[in-house]
Scaffold this active site. Structure first.
Site, mmCIF file in Angstrom:
data_model
loop_
_atom_site.group_PDB
_atom_site.id
_atom_site.type_symbol
_atom_site.label_atom_id
_atom_site.label_comp_id
_atom_site.label_asym_id
_atom_site.label_seq_id
_atom_site.Cartn_x
_atom_site.Cartn_y
_atom_site.Cartn_z
ATOM 1 N N ASP A 42 0.824 -1.205 0.000
ATOM 2 C CA ASP A 42 0.000 0.000 0.000
ATOM 3 C C ASP A 42 0.860 1.258 0.000
ATOM 4 O O ASP A 42 1.488 1.595 1.011
ATOM 5 C CB ASP A 42 -0.903 -0.011 1.229
ATOM 6 C CG ASP A 42 -1.942 1.087 1.220
ATOM 7 O OD1 ASP A 42 -2.098 1.744 0.174
ATOM 8 O OD2 ASP A 42 -2.606 1.283 2.255
ATOM 9 N N ASP A 273 -2.030 5.463 -5.331
ATOM 10 C CA ASP A 273 -2.343 4.566 -4.210
ATOM 11 C C ASP A 273 -2.533 3.143 -4.691
ATOM 12 O O ASP A 273 -3.574 2.800 -5.250
ATOM 13 C CB ASP A 273 -3.608 5.080 -3.512
ATOM 14 C CG ASP A 273 -3.983 4.260 -2.286
ATOM 15 O OD1 ASP A 273 -3.217 3.355 -1.901
ATOM 16 O OD2 ASP A 273 -5.049 4.533 -1.709
#
Length: 392
Positions: A42, A273
């Site tokens: 992430d 992201d």
């Protein structure tokens, strides 16, 4: 800069990623204290955490559930059997994600290895309270964003966590750079689009995270290097005056699609992201873009989602960064999202409503965009390079 990055392409310190959850989630093996787990990769958060063995599970409203409900891929990290784990006393880990998931619990230090890169005494969360919509594969998360976004607090009661008692720490890659474990202070990410119809729990070989080098995939010549956009420490709005860094935020010149010339589509608060599947962009951009599907997308206000036919034709869409256009393949703009009550596959648009275009709102270029580029994040110069991938 592109030629320089290409020279660093290597499999050294490179994690090979796998896909899960309809191949809309990207995972890597992570070894902590000699125990190996699978974790979500992430760039939109900073903490490395593994659920602790013996954890308690809750649903998203805080009601206790069986541990199976959280859907972790293991019983959790056993801190008691790790020979290198050390507890950090008098603090707590407390994090919430945009979809309502939350975790809290103790904090410690341990040896962490990902893709052949090993760091010692890495601070990490070991939550023993979890509300998690797991895929039955992952047991935690590898956060790669800035220290300002970490989630450790100077209180033993996680419910009292606040900005006033926040204790920032170095995430995994920042630690690696400080310990001189990588040749270069940047990492790069290449995410391959998967095959949603594959019903296996995990699909191997769906991309790379290269620590200190360039992900080993074929590239186009188009590339743009831009500064990471910082934030004001007082207002929290985007600012490059004495900035505080949280996310890998890019300044978008424009979103280009049929009809976009009539709109002002530039935005300076959009993050790259890997932990988010979809693009979440300003309402006016999303509404205009989804009107171009054939047949036209249908907006469901209750779910705040644009639904499309699974065989719909997606209109062309490009993201302009530093004057360079980065097209999104039409295959990435139609995503399977489960089945309806009759068992029919339902699809949604890859570009969804991120809300009003205001300075305090963060927009996201997720995996839908990232499938089409290699993203390189330099934590020393606070720059990002976006390089178009060769068509695959």
């Amino acid at each position: 800069m592109l030629s320089s990055l290409r020279s660093h392409a290597s499999l050294n310190n490179t994690a090979v990623l796998a896909g899960a959850d309809l191949d809309q989630e990207y995972l890597s093996n992570i070894t902590v204290g000699g125990q190996t787990f699978t974790a979500i990769v992430d760039t939109g958060s900073s903490d490395t955490w593994l659920v602790k063995k013996g954890f308690k599970c809750f649903n998203l409203t805080g009601t206790p559930e069986s541990t199976e409900t959280c859907g972790f891929g293991s019983d959790g990290f056993d801190t008691a059997t790790s020979k290198t784990f050390k507890t950090l006393p008098n603090v707590s880990f407390n994090i919430s994600y945009g979809d309502g998931e939350f975790l809290s619990g103790p904090v410690g230090f341990d040896t962490v290895s990902v893709g052949g890169l090993t760091v010692k005494q890495q601070e990490l969360g070991t939550p023993d309270l979890a509300a998690w919509n797991g895929d039955g594969v992952n047991s935690g998360l590898l956060g790669l964003a800035y220290p300002g976004l970490t989630s450790v607090y100077n209180t033993t009661d996680p419910t009292k966590a606040s900005s006033a008692n926040h204790i920032a720490y170095d995430p995994f890659f920042f630690t690696a750079v400080k310990q001189n474990m990588v040749t270069n202070p940047f990492f790069s990410v290449a995410l391959d689009r998967g095959t949603p119809s594959d019903d296996s729990d995990m699909t191997p070989n769906l991309g790379y995270v290269a620590f200190g080098g360039m992900a080993p995939v074929a590239l186009d010549k188009t590339a743009a290097t831009v500064p990471v956009q910082g934030y004001s420490a007082t207002t929290g709005n985007p600012s490059n005056k004495n900035p505080v860094y949280f996310y890998y935020t890019v300044d978008v010149d424009a979103y280009v699609f049929s009809g976009s010339a009539k709109l002002n589509t530039s935005n300076s608060n959009t993050i790259l992201d890997t932990g988010t599947t979809l693009n979440y962009l300003p309402t006016k951009v999303v509404k205009a873009y989804n009107a171009g599907f054939v047949p036209k997308a249908t907006y469901d206000a209750d779910q705040d989602l644009y639904f499309v036919g699974c065989n719909a034709t997606a209109p062309a869409f490009s993201v302009t960064i530093a004057g360079k256009k980065f097209p999104i393949d039409a295959r990435d703009q139609v995503l399977e999202a489960g089945t309806d009550d009759d068992g029919n596959v339902v699809c949604i648009s890859g570009t969804q409503n991120g809300g009003a275009d205001t300075p305090d709102n963060v927009f996201i270029l997720g995996d839908v965009f990232l499938h089409n580029v290699v993203s390189t994040f330099n934590i020393k110069t606070n720059e990002m390079t976006v390089t178009r991938r060769a068509k695959y």
